[in-house]
Design an enzyme around this catalytic site. Structure first.
Site, PDB file in Angstrom:
ATOM      1  N   ASP A 245       0.902  -1.223   0.160  1.00  0.00           N
ATOM      2  CA  ASP A 245       0.098  -0.046  -0.015  1.00  0.00           C
ATOM      3  C   ASP A 245       0.925   1.069  -0.120  1.00  0.00           C
ATOM      4  OD1 ASP A 245      -1.802   2.076   0.504  1.00  0.00           O
ATOM      5  OD2 ASP A 245      -2.392   1.194   2.355  1.00  0.00           O
TER       6      ASP A 245
ATOM      7  N   GLU B  76      29.331  11.114   3.921  1.00  0.00           N
ATOM      8  CA  GLU B  76      30.100  11.087   5.374  1.00  0.00           C
ATOM      9  C   GLU B  76      28.891  10.642   6.298  1.00  0.00           C
ATOM     10  OE1 GLU B  76      32.723  14.261   6.501  1.00  0.00           O
ATOM     11  OE2 GLU B  76      33.774  13.956   4.447  1.00  0.00           O
TER      12      GLU B  76
ATOM     13  N   GLU C 263      27.956  10.749  10.232  1.00  0.00           N
ATOM     14  CA  GLU C 263      28.215  11.353  11.482  1.00  0.00           C
ATOM     15  C   GLU C 263      26.912  10.657  12.368  1.00  0.00           C
ATOM     16  OE1 GLU C 263      30.907  15.206  10.503  1.00  0.00           O
ATOM     17  OE2 GLU C 263      29.030  15.199  11.223  1.00  0.00           O
TER      18      GLU C 263
ATOM     19  N   GLU D 123      33.966  11.329  16.650  1.00  0.00           N
ATOM     20  CA  GLU D 123      33.588  12.617  16.313  1.00  0.00           C
ATOM     21  C   GLU D 123      33.807  13.677  17.295  1.00  0.00           C
ATOM     22  OE1 GLU D 123      33.698  14.919  14.255  1.00  0.00           O
ATOM     23  OE2 GLU D 123      33.938  14.015  12.172  1.00  0.00           O
TER      24      GLU D 123
ATOM     25  N   GLU E  73      31.946   8.793  13.433  1.00  0.00           N
ATOM     26  CA  GLU E  73      31.742   8.851  11.940  1.00  0.00           C
ATOM     27  C   GLU E  73      32.428   7.502  11.343  1.00  0.00           C
ATOM     28  OE1 GLU E  73      33.624  11.284   8.428  1.00  0.00           O
ATOM     29  OE2 GLU E  73      33.373  12.278  10.179  1.00  0.00           O
TER      30      GLU E  73
ATOM     31  N   HIS F 118      27.941  15.358   4.933  1.00  0.00           N
ATOM     32  CA  HIS F 118      28.451  16.139   3.859  1.00  0.00           C
ATOM     33  C   HIS F 118      28.440  15.091   2.396  1.00  0.00           C
ATOM     34  CE1 HIS F 118      31.025  17.458   7.307  1.00  0.00           C
ATOM     35  NE2 HIS F 118      29.608  18.086   7.377  1.00  0.00           N
TER      36      HIS F 118
ATOM     37  N   ARG G 231      36.488  24.774   6.608  1.00  0.00           N
ATOM     38  CA  ARG G 231      34.955  23.987   6.986  1.00  0.00           C
ATOM     39  C   ARG G 231      33.811  24.647   7.307  1.00  0.00           C
ATOM     40  NH1 ARG G 231      36.628  18.470   7.699  1.00  0.00           N
ATOM     41  NH2 ARG G 231      38.715  18.035   7.377  1.00  0.00           N
TER      42      ARG G 231
ATOM     43  N   GLU H 150      33.033  19.095  -1.470  1.00  0.00           N
ATOM     44  CA  GLU H 150      31.944  18.489  -0.682  1.00  0.00           C
ATOM     45  C   GLU H 150      30.762  19.579  -0.440  1.00  0.00           C
ATOM     46  OE1 GLU H 150      32.756  17.303   3.369  1.00  0.00           O
ATOM     47  OE2 GLU H 150      34.441  18.638   3.425  1.00  0.00           O
TER      48      GLU H 150
ATOM     49  N   ARG I  74      28.472  20.856   2.370  1.00  0.00           N
ATOM     50  CA  ARG I  74      28.520  20.377   3.801  1.00  0.00           C
ATOM     51  C   ARG I  74      27.209  20.671   4.553  1.00  0.00           C
ATOM     52  NH1 ARG I  74      33.467  19.591   6.079  1.00  0.00           N
ATOM     53  NH2 ARG I  74      32.807  20.663   7.876  1.00  0.00           N
TER      54      ARG I  74
END
Length: 472
Positions: A53, A131, A133, A210, A218, A267, A338, A357, A359
């Site tokens: 469904d 990536e 995380e 991380e 990560e 990212h 970053r 990348e 981010r």
């Protein structure tokens, strides 16, 4: 895993497979499944599919919800979490009567987006590296009612336990990046996740603790073609949660589960290939980026506000997109910075590795929709030759958090709320319709869902408001 039905059938017999699990994604990226005995895996299944469904998972209306799932044999993998030997396949959705690919199925949208890339002649393949995380907690509780709203999470790594006595090796606020044991108490858990992923056909580059102090991890995989990247993402999220569950812990990809601590993003590294050549590489270009790469970046940033409705589609997404946590809130590109919405990694400077990348995204997105939307934005940038520098998107290779407020105001902003992202998508969705990848009515329905979600959060009293305003 399999090139055809007969190869799959022989595997089932050789490995005494007892159950076949068919998984699929709803409109919002949540995985669902239906299971059948191995005896029901036959050529008729591959032709007619298994009915379900579609209205129950947001893909169709109630009055016409009948759909079928047909497995993609190439995605076959043994599921290690079932007691009975189980072979699992990722499926796409099809019309129940005509067996035509169902246009609103997220996986089919991703397939059409890459087909459109080939039609344009720009490239013949897009390559992606999300990536992953996430946070691992030992316990979570939450409650919402007419007279209550609360949540609590706990982690054995957190330094809020330091006053209780014990080993003393706790991770302080923002102190988890590449933490070493005994502070890193999740190494064995992550290693188990990675081993299960590799057994299921998803290669792993590395894993580590991380930045987020209590429990943030990560896992990173190599770069994959678009559809495989989407499929791998669904498998990664499933394995991370299931291994944690198996060890009596719990994992979440929620962008911002802890106040004042680092959030979790997803990212997206990306590049285009043509004839086996990386179109994004130029020895003389900024960050070794080619002109096509810069136009693609121009498309991503020009459509960035609308993209966020698809890459960051939750109210919690915008608890993460705030200054100070390497989470970008400004639309510019940079080499190695970053804090930029688009970062060109300094280490990716070879013909086969040059890429960038994006981010801002996080894992509350439907990965298939997020992949397709970013690709379509980049294609639009190349077709229209959108120069990111001329459009005011940089490059900026400085720490903008050290700038004055007047300097920062000159940088174009990305949405800081889900409602702002919805408004951006409503006013900028034509690029998503190229090649028939997305449908306008589908996007309008999607926006209705996001706005209802935003209203449901906005209309509830927040627990912190009790501290601020109860004595009024």
């Amino acid at each position: 895993m399999f090139n055809g039905f007969e190869q799959a059938r022989q595997f089932i017999q050789a490995h005494s497979v007892r159950m076949i699990d068919l998984t699929f994604s709803d409109l919002w990226g949540r995985w669902h499944h239906v299971s059948i005995p191995a005896s029901q895996f036959n050529e008729q299944l591959m032709r007619d599919g298994v009915g379900f469904d579609g209205s129950s998972v947001g893909l169709k209306s109630v009055k016409s919800g009948d759909m079928v799932l047909i497995p993609d044999l190439a995605t076959g993998h043994m599921d290690p979490f079932w007691e009975a030997p189980t072979l699992s396949f990722i499926c796409s959705a099809y019309e129940a009567d005509t067996k035509a690919p169902f246009p609103v199925d997220p996986r089919n949208i991703a397939i059409r987006a890459e087909a459109y890339l080939k039609e344009t002649g720009i490239a013949d393949q897009s390559i992606w590296g999300p990536e992953y995380e996430f946070y691992v907690f030992d316990k979570v509780s939450y409650e919402n009612g007419v007279n209550t709203a609360s949540y609590r999470v706990d982690s054995r790594e957190a330094d809020w336990h330091s006053g209780e006595g014990g080993h003393g090796h706790f991770i302080p606020l923002h102190g988890g990046y590449h933490a070493m044991a005994p502070k890193d108490q999740l190494y064995n858990l992550r290693a188990e996740m990675c081993m299960e992923l590799e057994q299921m056909g998803v290669e792993v580059k590395y894993h580590h603790h991380e930045v987020g102090g209590p429990g943030q991890c990560e896992i990173e995989t190599p770069l994959f073609p678009l559809l495989k990247a989407g499929d791998a993402t669904q498998i990664v999220k499933y394995v991370v949660k299931m291994v944690a569950h198996r060890r009596n812990q719990t994992a979440t990809f929620m962008p911002k589960p802890l106040y004042g601590e680092a959030g979790s993003g997803m990212h997206f590294h990306q590049m285009l290939m043509k004839g086996g050549k990386n179109l994004f590489y130029d020895e003389q270009g900024y960050g070794k980026m080619s002109q096509e790469a810069l136009w693609y970046i121009g498309g991503i940033l020009a459509h960035g506000p609308a993209l966020l409705a698809l890459t960051n589609p939750s109210t919690n997404s915008y608890r993460r997109l705030v200054p100070g946590f390497e989470a970008p809130i400004s639309a510019f590109f940079s080499l190695g910075n970053r804090s930029a919405a688009i970062r060109v990694p300094k280490y990716a400077d070879q013909p086969e590795t040059a890429r960038f990348e994006f981010r801002p995204p996080d894992a509350t997105c439907n990965v298939y929709l997020a992949l397709a939307a970013q690709l379509l934005a980049g294609i639009d940038g190349i077709q229209k030759k959108l120069d990111p520098t001329a459009l005011g998107f940089g490059p900026i290779d400085q720490n903008i958090f050290g700038w004055t407020e007047e300097q920062r105001r000159k940088i174009k902003s990305l949405p800081t709320s889900l409602m702002e992202a919805c408004e951006a998508l409503e006013g900028d969705m034509d690029f998503l319709l190229a090649g028939g990848a997305f449908d306008r009515l589908q996007l309008e329905d999607y926006l209705k869902h996001l706005r209802a979600q935003e209203a449901a959060v906005r209309n509830r009293p927040h627990p912190y408001e009790m501290a601020l305003y109860f004595e009024a």
